[in-house]
Design an enzyme around this catalytic site. Structure first.
Site, short mmCIF file in Angstrom:
data_model
loop_
_atom_site.label_atom_id
_atom_site.label_comp_id
_atom_site.label_asym_id
_atom_site.label_seq_id
_atom_site.Cartn_x
_atom_site.Cartn_y
_atom_site.Cartn_z
N SER A 136 -1.94 -0.38 -18.93
CA SER A 136 -2.92 -0.02 -18.16
C SER A 136 -2.95 0.89 -17.14
O SER A 136 -4.24 1.56 -17.02
CB SER A 136 -2.93 -1.53 -16.98
N HIS A 147 0.81 -1.16 -0.06
CA HIS A 147 0.08 -0.12 -0.16
C HIS A 147 0.77 1.25 -0.03
O HIS A 147 0.59 2.40 0.37
CB HIS A 147 -0.87 -0.17 1.29
N HIS A 148 2.27 1.00 -0.28
CA HIS A 148 3.13 2.47 -0.28
C HIS A 148 2.60 3.36 -1.35
O HIS A 148 2.66 4.48 -1.28
CB HIS A 148 4.55 1.92 -0.77
N LYS A 198 -2.53 -2.65 -7.93
CA LYS A 198 -2.73 -3.12 -9.33
C LYS A 198 -2.24 -4.56 -9.47
O LYS A 198 -1.32 -4.89 -9.08
CB LYS A 198 -2.08 -2.09 -10.23
N LYS A 238 -2.71 -8.98 -6.71
CA LYS A 238 -2.94 -9.97 -7.54
C LYS A 238 -4.26 -10.76 -7.22
O LYS A 238 -4.53 -10.88 -6.01
CB LYS A 238 -1.82 -11.13 -7.73
N LYS A 297 7.68 -4.99 -10.01
CA LYS A 297 7.33 -4.29 -11.57
C LYS A 297 6.91 -3.02 -11.63
O LYS A 297 7.58 -2.25 -12.46
CB LYS A 297 6.45 -5.18 -12.35
P1 NAD Z 1 -0.76 -16.60 -24.42
O1 NAD Z 1 -1.54 -17.75 -23.96
O2 NAD Z 1 -1.35 -15.54 -25.41
O3 NAD Z 1 0.53 -17.10 -25.49
C1 NAD Z 1 1.50 -18.44 -25.01
C2 NAD Z 1 1.55 -19.00 -26.29
O4 NAD Z 1 2.67 -19.90 -25.91
C3 NAD Z 1 0.55 -19.63 -27.07
O5 NAD Z 1 0.41 -19.63 -28.25
C4 NAD Z 1 0.96 -21.30 -26.60
O6 NAD Z 1 0.42 -22.12 -27.60
C5 NAD Z 1 2.38 -21.12 -26.72
N1 NAD Z 1 3.15 -22.42 -26.10
C6 NAD Z 1 2.64 -23.22 -24.93
N2 NAD Z 1 3.45 -24.03 -24.81
C7 NAD Z 1 4.54 -23.99 -25.46
C8 NAD Z 1 5.73 -24.58 -25.79
N3 NAD Z 1 5.92 -25.85 -24.90
N4 NAD Z 1 6.46 -24.09 -26.58
C9 NAD Z 1 6.25 -23.01 -27.16
N5 NAD Z 1 5.09 -22.31 -27.17
C10 NAD Z 1 4.22 -22.96 -26.22
O7 NAD Z 1 -0.16 -15.93 -23.34
P2 NAD Z 1 0.59 -14.49 -23.29
O8 NAD Z 1 -0.23 -13.46 -22.69
O9 NAD Z 1 1.45 -14.52 -24.37
O10 NAD Z 1 1.64 -14.80 -22.15
C11 NAD Z 1 3.02 -15.64 -22.33
C12 NAD Z 1 3.90 -15.16 -21.17
O11 NAD Z 1 4.13 -13.87 -21.07
C13 NAD Z 1 3.35 -15.63 -19.82
O12 NAD Z 1 4.61 -16.16 -19.20
C14 NAD Z 1 2.89 -14.58 -19.33
O13 NAD Z 1 2.85 -14.54 -17.92
C15 NAD Z 1 3.67 -13.55 -19.68
N6 NAD Z 1 3.12 -12.20 -19.66
C16 NAD Z 1 2.24 -11.73 -20.59
C17 NAD Z 1 1.42 -10.57 -20.57
C18 NAD Z 1 0.56 -10.17 -21.33
O14 NAD Z 1 0.19 -8.80 -21.39
N7 NAD Z 1 -0.10 -10.95 -21.85
C19 NAD Z 1 2.24 -9.41 -19.52
C20 NAD Z 1 3.22 -10.06 -18.84
C21 NAD Z 1 3.73 -11.22 -18.84
#
Ligand code: NAD
Length: 478
Positions: free
Chosen positions: A370, A72-73, A78, A114, A102
């Site tokens: 965001s 809460h700082h 978010k 979260k 982050k």
């Molecule tokens: P997403 O579900 O849209 O995409 C993930 C992709 O990875 C999918 O196309 C899936 O088929 C593929 N995948 C699954 N297993 C795989 C494998 N073994 N080898 C290769 N590809 C594989 O998810 P995203 O939103 O793109 O998120 C991906 C990562 O990024 C996660 O770790 C998520 O926590 C992180 N992230 C996402 C966001 C965001 O804004 N979307 C923000 C910060 C962090």
């Protein structure tokens, strides 16, 4: 999906939250704060565990859900809401704490939070998902765990713009007349108060961040590479939201996408792949394998070990680990996904002199945009609405004057480029670019001045310094 922080599959006796605390403690040695402040930064400030009944078909199901406000700082808090059977209190606490760090790294003035609901969304109808989501939102309202100045959720694993829309609507109907109600959640569809540029924000942020790393001549010299992303060979794992957009922006800016990996396998072509064509091919054929002109890689993970300059894991956690780290050929690894490197891989790659650009910084584009969405909701005006026409008129006057003075006419293309006033998406991109560049140099400065050898610890140090100062300046109650 968005605003996520490192995800780890729950294992027996493994505490993800303690893992984050261990990384924190490693970095804390490089800061000047007394123990009490450090303990306060680490602690989760408020934890809400909920169990609520929802009628699914002819049965009543008791749903387990959480919302954790780590810090809460700064307010509001978010962080995303995740729907997964892996959701548990330890995971939500860890992810909430990573959101605090982050946000601090990218100077987004929020505390970390979260949320999670322990369900597999695939097992529910749309109608049931809406019921669960709305009930979760009303529980948050009841407990004062949501609101534009309190706590602002966003999408994460298993949720998206649709769920955010339901949450905003539930909140607004329980708080009639609250003029800023739309700012209670971000990642909404544009028609429901969302902001343009949010969808591609994380992938674009990954591109801006890595491009900045490549723009520092001194650092590139150390790893034997030229400056700039143009001509650099890039491999991307995951063609989802983050991976696809990152690949697209690298491709559009002159990098050569030599490899792409999805769960069914990988493809490699040293002459380059067009991510849009690969995505279209995969959509029609159901696989990226056999993409014309490319070599198939049967075991998807082997793609990570192919020759390239930059590797962007953007799919899952722990994909680079003790078993494959030594074979990685990339000189720069940009963590698009959360937690793609295990601590063992981190050590191996750092020892090899590979630049690892950490997730906590590199995938913060989602939360950054965001923040812009929240600002838009509070100001009740689209970015660019007040100044676009004014800028275009000003530019037109300048162009006329220059044409008059030089006696030369601009071409239609030049005119279009010079007159263009900023739209919402231009301003969002520009704000994101500025954030990613500025934050990278803060991390680099910490790296150069504190004797730290890896960028992850340096990023943590930046975060601790900012949150620590905020606590000091808040004053501690006597
Ligand atoms: P997403 O579900 O849209 O995409 C993930 C992709 O990875 C999918 O196309 C899936 O088929 C593929 N995948 C699954 N297993 C795989 C494998 N073994 N080898 C290769 N590809 C594989 O998810 P995203 O939103 O793109 O998120 C991906 C990562 O990024 C996660 O770790 C998520 O926590 C992180 N992230 C996402 C966001 C965001 O804004 N979307 C923000 C910060 C962090």
């Amino acid at each position: 999906m968005a605003e996520t922080a490192t995800a780890k599959a729950p294992q027996a006796h493994y505490s993800f939250f303690h893992g984050v605390e261990r990384n924190f403690d490693k970095a804390a040695q490089f800061t000047r704060f007394e123990k009490g402040i450090l303990e306060q930064i680490k602690a989760c400030n408020s934890i809400l565990q909920m169990k609520f009944p929802v009628r699914i078909g002819d049965k009543i199901e008791v749903i387990e859900a959480y919302r954790v406000q780590h810090s809460h700082h700064k307010l509001p808090c978010k962080g995303g809401i995740r729907y997964s059977m892996d959701v548990n209190q330890d995971e939500v606490m860890a992810l909430a704490s990573l959101m605090t760090y982050k946000c601090a790294i990218v100077n987004v003035p929020f505390g970390g939070a979260k949320g999670g609901i322990r369900i597999n969304p695939k097992n529910y109808s749309l109608f049931d998902l809406e019921k669960i989501t709305r009930r979760y939102a009303s529980e948050l309202v009841k407990k004062n765990f949501i609101g534009p100045g309190i706590d602002v959720p966003a999408p994460d694993y298993g949720t998206g713009a649709r769920e955010m829309s339901w949450i905003a609507d539930t909140y607004a109907s329980l708080k009639p007349g609250e003029v800023d109600a739309l700012g209670c959640v971000t990642g909404k569809p544009v028609s429901q108060g969302g902001v343009r540029g949010r969808t591609e924000a994380t992938g674009l942020g990954v591109f801006y961040g890595v491009r900045e790393v490549c723009n520092v001549a001194e650092d590139m010299k150390k790893i034997g590479m030229s400056t700039g992303v143009e001509g650099k060979k890039v491999i991307v794992q995951g063609l989802g939201n983050v991976g696809y957009h990152a690949a697209k922006f690298f491709h559009e800016n002159g990098a050569i996408i030599v490899g792409l990996a999805e769960y069914e396998g990988g493809i490699y072509n040293e002459k380059g792949l067009d991510p849009d064509k690969v995505v279209a091919f995969r959509k029609s054929s159901g696989t990226l394998l056999d993409f014309p002109g490319a070599t198939n890689i049967a075991v998807s993970a082997d793609t990570l070990e192919m020759p390239c300059d930059i590797l962007i894991p953007a799919a899952l956690e722990n994909v680079i680990n003790a078993s494959n780290a030594a074979r990685i050929q990339a000189k720069i690894i940009g963590e698009g996904a959360n937690g793609p490197l295990t601590p063992e891989a981190d050590e191996i790659l750092n020892a090899k002199g590979v630049i690892v650009v950490p997730d906590m910084y590199l995938n913060a584009g989602g939360v950054t945009v965001s923040y812009f969405e929240w600002l838009k909701n509070l100001s009740h005006v689209r970015f660019g609405r007040m100044e676009r026409r004014f800028s275009e008129n000003q530019n037109n006057n300048i162009l006329h004057t220059v044409e008059g003075l030089t006696g030369k006419k601009a071409t239609d293309a030049e005119r279009k480029m010079m007159l263009h006033g900023p739209d919402e998406v231009d301003l969002v991109y520009s704000g994101l670019e500025d954030t990613m560049i500025g934050s990278y140099h803060e991390i680099r400065e910490a790296l150069l001045t504190s004797g730290i050898t890896d960028m992850r610890t340096a990023a943590f140090v930046c975060a601790i310094n900012k949150v620590g100062v905020a606590y000091e300046e808040l004053g501690i109650f006597p």
